[in-house]
Design an enzyme around this catalytic site. Structure first.
Site, PDB file in Angstrom:
ATOM      1  N   CYS A  96       0.837  -1.203   0.000  1.00 27.43           N
ATOM      2  CA  CYS A  96       0.000   0.000   0.000  1.00 27.43           C
ATOM      3  C   CYS A  96       0.869   1.250   0.000  1.00 27.43           C
ATOM      4  CB  CYS A  96      -0.918  -0.014   1.214  1.00 27.43           C
ATOM      5  SG  CYS A  96      -2.077   1.362   1.277  1.00 27.43           S
ATOM      6  N   CYS A 192      -5.775  -4.005   7.657  1.00 26.20           N
ATOM      7  CA  CYS A 192      -6.979  -3.173   7.790  1.00 26.20           C
ATOM      8  C   CYS A 192      -8.203  -3.794   7.133  1.00 26.20           C
ATOM      9  CB  CYS A 192      -6.715  -1.770   7.241  1.00 26.20           C
ATOM     10  SG  CYS A 192      -6.499  -1.668   5.443  1.00 26.20           S
TER      11      CYS A 192
END
Length: 352
Positions: A96, A192
């Site tokens: 990410c 997440c």
């Protein structure tokens, strides 16, 4: 002044909240931003967004939520699924940072005239004769430089990590002193988009993967020892789930999804001295053909181990360790340091 305008990336936690407080204290004109990365129904991010909004209200700075769900799905989540299907164990947080978070937020900042981006990462920056260097956070127990190895060297001078020189207790104490509502908020621990930590269920529910694909369990010579319930249930170094029938404990040595095989062996077979890397990224001037003495982290929580780094090309490298390393896992990041300085690293492709 444009150089005093900055975006502050807010996760809703205490680290980024204190980072915002410190940046404001240094005279920066801030805009708080949170990236919405996953559908509301699948990730508990609404409370984090509420907390980030309250932090900005307390500090008197504007706040906005940016919708990056589609880009995150494409560049991070789908890669996460594909890596497991290929028999590797992915690291989505570093991916990410590499492909989405930093570049996207810097671009968003430019729209607002902000040249700088601050985050709550435990890492440090230092100016050197050859440019900006990325260093480990002072609190080595919380250091997050490992996850930053793949960001572009060209953006380092535009970043700020205000809490990188602090330890966690100091951060929480500052949050309490200034009445920030997240001073005691628990740190997030899981991926997440897999908040319960059950990646197998996520692969089944989100990607519709068939987790029950029985195949052969073999030793390193190819002899069939039994059967397994599906390669997606395993990772290198795993012992649980391999069944009995052996006098000595067995561990996963490798996965072969093409043949639907799990290769197992004894503890001594888990150790590897040579690790090949691909998609390398270097944050300082390194050139193919060079060899450097480094210390290497093969997992976020692992100790940095001594190795020789051999640069094979701009994107490929080989690590030769002083001592063989246990359960080196394809798909994870190998991150190289010299002292406190992060040189960069690459994604583990194979071992010898």
């Amino acid at each position: 002044m444009a150089d005093k305008k900055a975006l502050i990336a807010l996760s809703g936690g205490v680290d980024s909240a204190v980072a915002a407080l410190l940046m404001q204290g240094q005279g920066y004109e801030l805009t708080g931003v949170t990236m919405r990365l996953w559908p509301r129904s699948r990730c508990c991010d609404e409370k984090d967004i509420e907390d980030a909004a309250e932090i900005c209200a307390r500090l008197g700075i504007p706040y906005t939520v940016l919708d990056y769900r589609e880009a995150f799905r494409r560049q991070v989540v789908d890669v996460f699924v594909a890596e497991y299907q290929a028999g590797r164990t992915p690291n989505p947080c570093a991916r990410c940072n590499q492909f989405l978070k930093f570049d996207a937020l810097l671009a968003e900042g430019e729209k607002l005239g902000a040249t700088m981006l601050a985050t709550g990462h435990y890492a440090r920056l230092a100016e050197t004769s050859s440019g900006t260097a990325l260093l480990r956070g002072r609190d080595h127990a919380k250091d997050q430089s490992y996850f930053l190895f793949a960001i572009g060297a060209g953006i380092l001078s535009r970043l700020r990590f205000p809490v990188g020189g602090m330890n966690k207790d100091e951060v929480r104490a500052m949050a309490r002193k200034h009445g920030l509502p997240v001073a005691a908020k628990q740190d997030s621990q899981d991926i997440c988009f897999v908040p319960d930590g059950d990646y197998r269920r996520f692969l089944e529910d989100y990607a519709g993967l068939d987790m029950a694909q029985e195949g052969e369990m073999v030793d390193s010579s190819g002899q069939v020892l039994g059967h397994h319930p599906g390669t997606l249930h395993f990772t290198v170094g795993q012992r649980k789930g391999l069944g009995g029938g052996s006098d000595q404990p067995r561990y996963v040595l490798a996965l072969d999804p093409a043949q639907n095989r799990v290769i197992v062996g004894g503890e001594d077979e888990l150790y590897r001295g040579v690790v090949s890397l691909a998609e390398c990224n270097w944050l300082t001037d390194l050139s193919p053909g060079e060899t450097h003495a480094v210390t290497v982290k093969l997992r976020y929580r692992s100790r940095a181990e001594s190795a020789m780094l051999h640069l094979l090309s701009d994107a490929r490298a080989e690590l030769r360790f002083r001592e063989p390393q246990r359960a080196v896992t394809p798909g994870q990041a190998a991150v190289c340091y010299q002292g406190e300085r992060l040189l960069g690293g690459g994604w583990i492709q194979g071992t010898e």
